[in-house]
Design an enzyme around this catalytic site. Structure first.
Site, PDB file in Angstrom:
ATOM      1  N   SER A 168      40.886  36.354  35.502  1.00  0.00           N
ATOM      2  CA  SER A 168      39.740  36.677  34.660  1.00  0.00           C
ATOM      3  C   SER A 168      40.148  37.069  33.253  1.00  0.00           C
ATOM      4  CB  SER A 168      38.910  37.796  35.308  1.00  0.00           C
ATOM      5  OG  SER A 168      39.669  38.990  35.423  1.00  0.00           O
ATOM      6  N   THR A 198      41.557  36.962  41.672  1.00  0.00           N
ATOM      7  CA  THR A 198      42.275  37.373  42.879  1.00  0.00           C
ATOM      8  C   THR A 198      41.621  36.836  44.137  1.00  0.00           C
ATOM      9  OG1 THR A 198      43.085  39.397  41.835  1.00  0.00           O
ATOM     10  CG2 THR A 198      43.024  39.370  44.235  1.00  0.00           C
TER      11      THR A 198
END
Length: 361
Positions: A91, A43
Site C-alpha cells: 500500500s 499483506t
C-alpha cells in the site's frame, strides 16, 4: 443539538437499527446482495516462504479472485461477488493520484452493485479509506479491509477479515456511513481509524472514540454511527464538496506534513514551499523556527494538527492558520489537498475543516 429520538430515527434510516434499537441483527439479509471486491495487494495478498513467516513475505502477489475463491462455498451464501484487481503491490507504493483513480472505480462499481469492498495493505489504509470517505458520492456501503499477516501464514487474519468485510458490505447496514474499515472483528470509521502496531492483528483503533461496532458469528453489532448519517435523507448535504468531477486528477496540489520537535529547523518548511507545496500540515506545535518560516511563505495554506493521537487543536484565527481540530495529520493533509483543489479561499477552507473534518452530532 438533535434529540436522542431524532438521532435514533436517522440511524434507523441508514439501515443500522435492528428492530427497536442498535444491536445484533437476527440475520444478515445478504443473499441477493451484489458486492464488488477490488484488490490492491498488500499483506492480505502476500506470500511467505514458510507458513511461520508472519512478518517476512512478498506483498500483493495473489490476485483478489484467488482470495475470494478460497472462501467458497461459504461466501456464496453471503453475496454475489465480483472481483477485480486495481493493483498488486504494497500500500505504501500507491500515490494520491492512484487514490483518485480508485475513488472513480469505486463510484463506477456502485452504479451496478449494492456495495464495494476494497482489499489493501495496512500501511496507508487509514489514508486510502479517508480519501474514499471524502470523495465517493454514493451512500451505498464501502468497506476497506486487509491483514497483518500474509495469506499463506498459519493463523493469517486475511481470510476472516475478507469474509467479514464482504459480509458487512452485503448486509447494507453501513449505508450512509461513508467508508468504514473492517478488521479483526471491528468496524471502524474512516475518519477516526488509525494503525497503532506494526505487527499485531488488533492494530487498528479509533483511540478515544471507540469502534462503530463488531462482527462475530452471532451477527453484526453496531453501537454508534458517523455523524454524517444525520444527513442520509438529504444526499445534497450528505455528500462532501469534493466531487471528483470538479477536481482534475493532474492538478491535485502538493501538500506536505511538517513534524514538530524541539528546535525543529526552518529549512524543511522553506524547501517544501520552494518545491511547490500549496499547503503544509503541522504535526504538533511548530517550533519558533518553523513558525517563522511558515509565516514568511506566500500562497501556502497552513493547518495545525496535534501529534499526540487525540485532542483538538485551537488556533488564533488572526494567524491565518487553519485548525485541523482532532484530525490526524495524515488525514488533515488529504482534506487540505482536496480543499485546495477546489479553492484557495482561507475562510472556505476553515469552514470545510469545521464541517467535514470535525463532524459531530
Amino acid at each position: 443539538m438533535p434529540s436522542v429520538s431524532k438521532i435514533a430515527a436517522t440511524i434507523a434510516l441508514a439501515g443500522t437499527v435492528a428492530g427497536a434499537g442498535i444491536g445484533v441483527s437476527s440475520a444478515d439479509s445478504t443473499t441477493a446482495s451484489r458486492v464488488a471486491v477490488i484488490g490492491l495487494g498488500g499483506t492480505i495478498a502476500g506470500t511467505s516462504d514458510r507458513r511461520t513467516d508472519f512478518e517476512t513475505y512478498l506483498p500483493g502477489t495473489r490476485p483478489i479472485a484467488e482470495l475470494v475463491d478460497s472462501l467458497r462455498p461459504e461466501i456464496g451464501e453471503v453475496a454475489a461477488v465480483s472481483t477485480e484487481d486495481f493493483g498488486q503491490k504494497g500500500s505504501g507504493d500507491y500515490t494520491v493520484t492512484d487514490l483518485y483513480d480508485l475513488a472513480w472505480l469505486v463510484e463506477s462499481r456502485l452504479r451496478d452493485h449494492d456495495s464495494v469492498v476494497v482489499s489493501t495493505g495496512s500501511a496507508t489504509m487509514e489514508e486510502l479509506s479517508y480519501f474514499l470517505d471524502l470523495t465517493v458520492r454514493s451512500t451505498k456501503p464501502v468497506v476497506v479491509t486487509g491483514a497483518m499477516r500474509p495469506w499463506t501464514a498459519i493463523g493469517s487474519d486475511g481470510p476472516v477479515n475478507l469474509y467479514n468485510a464482504i459480509r458487512l458490505a452485503a448486509s447494507n447496514r453501513t449505508t450512509c456511513f461513508g467508508t468504514v474499515i473492517a478488521l479483526n472483528g471491528q468496524i471502524l470509521p474512516a475518519r477516526d481509524a488509525t494503525k497503532t502496531d506494526s505487527t499485531r492483528v488488533h492494530t487498528f483503533t479509533t483511540r478515544e472514540y471507540g469502534d462503530l461496532g463488531t462482527i462475530d458469528q452471532a451477527g453484526i453489532r453496531l453501537q454508534r454511527a458517523p455523524a454524517r448519517v444525520q444527513r442520509c435523507d438529504d444526499p445534497a448535504r450528505w455528500t462532501t464538496p469534493f466531487d471528483l468531477t470538479t477536481i482534475h486528477r493532474d492538478t491535485l496540489p502538493r501538500v506536505d506534513i511538517a513534524h514538530s520537535y524541539l528546535d525543529a529547523p526552518a529549512e524543511p518548511i522553506t524547501a517544501a514551499a520552494t518545491a511547490g507545496a500549496k499547503g503544509i500540515v503541522f504535526a504538533g506545535t511548530p517550533s519558533p523556527n518553523q513558525a517563522g518560516a511558515a509565516m514568511a511563505t506566500k500562497g501556502v495554506a497552513l493547518v495545525a494538527t496535534n501529534a499526540y493521537g487525540s485532542g483538538a487543536i485551537t488556533v488564533d484565527p488572526k494567524m491565518g492558520v487553519v485548525s485541523g481540530g482532532d484530525l490526524a495529520p495524515k488525514k488533515a493533509r488529504l482534506l487540505l489537498l482536496l480543499a485546495l483543489a477546489r479553492t484557495t479561499d482561507h475562510d472556505q477552507i476553515v469552514a470545510w475543516f469545521r464541517d467535514y473534518g470535525n463532524q459531530q452530532f
